[in-house]
Design a protein around this motif. Structure first.
Motif, PDB file in Angstrom:
ATOM      1  N   THR A   1      41.084  45.398  35.334  1.00  0.00           N
ATOM      2  CA  THR A   1      40.407  45.401  33.823  1.00  0.00           C
ATOM      3  C   THR A   1      39.990  44.107  33.365  1.00  0.00           C
ATOM      4  N   ASP A   2      40.838  42.977  33.630  1.00  0.00           N
ATOM      5  CA  ASP A   2      40.349  41.538  33.425  1.00  0.00           C
ATOM      6  C   ASP A   2      39.076  41.050  33.930  1.00  0.00           C
TER       7      ASP A   2
ATOM      8  N   THR B   1      35.436  40.160  32.169  1.00  0.00           N
ATOM      9  CA  THR B   1      34.739  39.067  32.370  1.00  0.00           C
ATOM     10  C   THR B   1      33.099  39.335  32.969  1.00  0.00           C
ATOM     11  N   ARG B   2      33.221  40.372  33.614  1.00  0.00           N
ATOM     12  CA  ARG B   2      31.791  41.026  33.858  1.00  0.00           C
ATOM     13  C   ARG B   2      30.964  41.469  32.868  1.00  0.00           C
TER      14      ARG B   2
ATOM     15  N   LEU C   1      47.163  46.164  39.837  1.00  0.00           N
ATOM     16  CA  LEU C   1      45.793  46.336  39.994  1.00  0.00           C
ATOM     17  C   LEU C   1      45.114  46.772  38.887  1.00  0.00           C
ATOM     18  N   LEU C   2      45.594  47.652  38.025  1.00  0.00           N
ATOM     19  CA  LEU C   2      44.857  47.883  36.457  1.00  0.00           C
ATOM     20  C   LEU C   2      44.765  46.611  35.575  1.00  0.00           C
ATOM     21  N   THR C   3      45.832  45.883  35.754  1.00  0.00           N
ATOM     22  CA  THR C   3      45.578  44.927  34.931  1.00  0.00           C
ATOM     23  C   THR C   3      44.606  43.854  35.312  1.00  0.00           C
ATOM     24  N   TRP C   4      44.726  43.478  36.856  1.00  0.00           N
ATOM     25  CA  TRP C   4      43.838  42.583  37.360  1.00  0.00           C
ATOM     26  C   TRP C   4      42.327  43.132  37.067  1.00  0.00           C
TER      27      TRP C   4
ATOM     28  N   GLU D   1      40.589  52.572  36.007  1.00  0.00           N
ATOM     29  CA  GLU D   1      41.595  53.720  36.043  1.00  0.00           C
ATOM     30  C   GLU D   1      40.584  54.787  36.881  1.00  0.00           C
ATOM     31  N   VAL D   2      39.514  54.964  36.303  1.00  0.00           N
ATOM     32  CA  VAL D   2      38.481  56.041  37.079  1.00  0.00           C
ATOM     33  C   VAL D   2      38.469  55.920  38.751  1.00  0.00           C
TER      34      VAL D   2
END
Ligand code: GLN
Length: 292
Positions: A16-17, A21-22, A11-14, A32-33
């Motif tokens: 963050t990406d 992009t936004r 979830l963190l990887t997805w 993370e927060v």
């Protein structure tokens, strides 16, 4: 078909990406927060439990948060909280989000009131005009003794949030929250100190602010009229009359506004001295005026 299982790490990887992009400035930190908030844990927990899967309910809540953040909703509005002067404040879309810059004003008030208390002044009353979440008034009360505050906001919804924060922080007995326009609800009262972080962004500049700010924070708390000084003109015409002898007024100002605001302050017959305080970036951030 069973929903796919997502682990914390995935979830963190997805996320963050997605946030990158936004165009979010701190994509990993935001991810993370938000995830830590959904799990009711601190961020460190995530690193020690990378392979832990989320429950379906947690995943649903997290998805909602990610969608909001992807649309630039400020973190503080998603979480409903923001830290200021070491205290946690409830924030809603009716209130400006307390900024670290404003701690300069709050700390000045704490230091000044503490010095007066040590010099043997009795109960010290101060006013916070345009209180929003109540962050200034309540943090100053929390960090001083023998002080009482009147906090004013023109927005009844913001005043309600300030009252809620007062209750959470156990300060209800030391604050009165009033709804009204600037000093209007305070006529006939007097104060050792008046504090304000009024709206000060020039109207034309509001649309140049970050998306997070301009699309979600209340323009009532940001827009200071054509030159940014409209609210100071009214505030500084009336507020010094409410100061006791030796009273102090201190206001936050926007970039390049300190000289003009100091001049407006000095134009009031009761103000005998003004000075400015700089923030950590060296920008003049607070203007202070003193009466005799
Ligand atoms: N400091 C806020 C900002 O830059 C503005 C706060 C205000 O107008 N008082 O977004």
């Amino acid at each position: 078909m069973a929903e796919r299982v997502w682990t914390i790490q995935e979830l963190l990887t997805w996320t963050t990406d997605f946030f990158r992009t936004r165009g979010m400035e701190t994509p990993r930190l935001d991810a993370e927060v938000l995830l830590a908030a959904v799990l009711g844990r601190d961020r460190m927990y995530l690193y020690v439990h990378f392979d832990e899967p989320l429950e379906p309910a947690e995943l649903a809540t997290f998805r909602g948060y990610v969608k909001e953040r992807g649309a630039h909703v400020p973190m503080a509005y998603i979480l409903g909280r923001r830290e200021f002067m070491g205290l946690s404040f409830r924030v809603t879309r009716d209130t400006l989000i307390p900024r670290p810059d404003t701690e300069i004003l709050a700390q000045f008030a704490v230091d000044t009131l503490c010095a007066r208390a040590e010099a043997g002044a009795g109960e010290l009353r101060f006013a916070d005009i345009g209180t929003g979440t109540g962050a200034i008034a309540l943090s100053v009360l929390h960090h001083t003794e023998g002080t009482r505050a009147d906090a004013v906001d023109i927005s009844p919804a913001a005043a309600a949030v300030a009252a809620e924060n007062a209750a959470e922080l156990g300060l209800t007995e030391r604050i009165e929250v009033l709804t009204g326009d600037l000093t209007a609800p305070l006529l006939g009262r007097s104060y050792a100190m008046i504090l304000s972080n009024p709206p000060y962004i020039p109207s034309a500049d509001v649309k140049t602010l970050m998306e997070d700010v301009k699309a979600y924070e209340p323009h009532l708390a940001l827009d200071g009229g054509a030159d940014g000084l409209a609210v100071y003109r009214r505030l500084l015409r009336d507020a010094p009359d409410l100061l006791t002898e030796g009273g102090v007024i201190a206001v936050e100002v926007g970039i390049h506004e300190a000289t003009d605001v100091a001049a407006l302050m000095a134009a009031h017959p009761r103000i005998v001295r003004t000075k400015t305080l700089r923030d950590l970036a060296g920008i003049e951030r607070v203007v202070v005026g003193e009466t005799v």
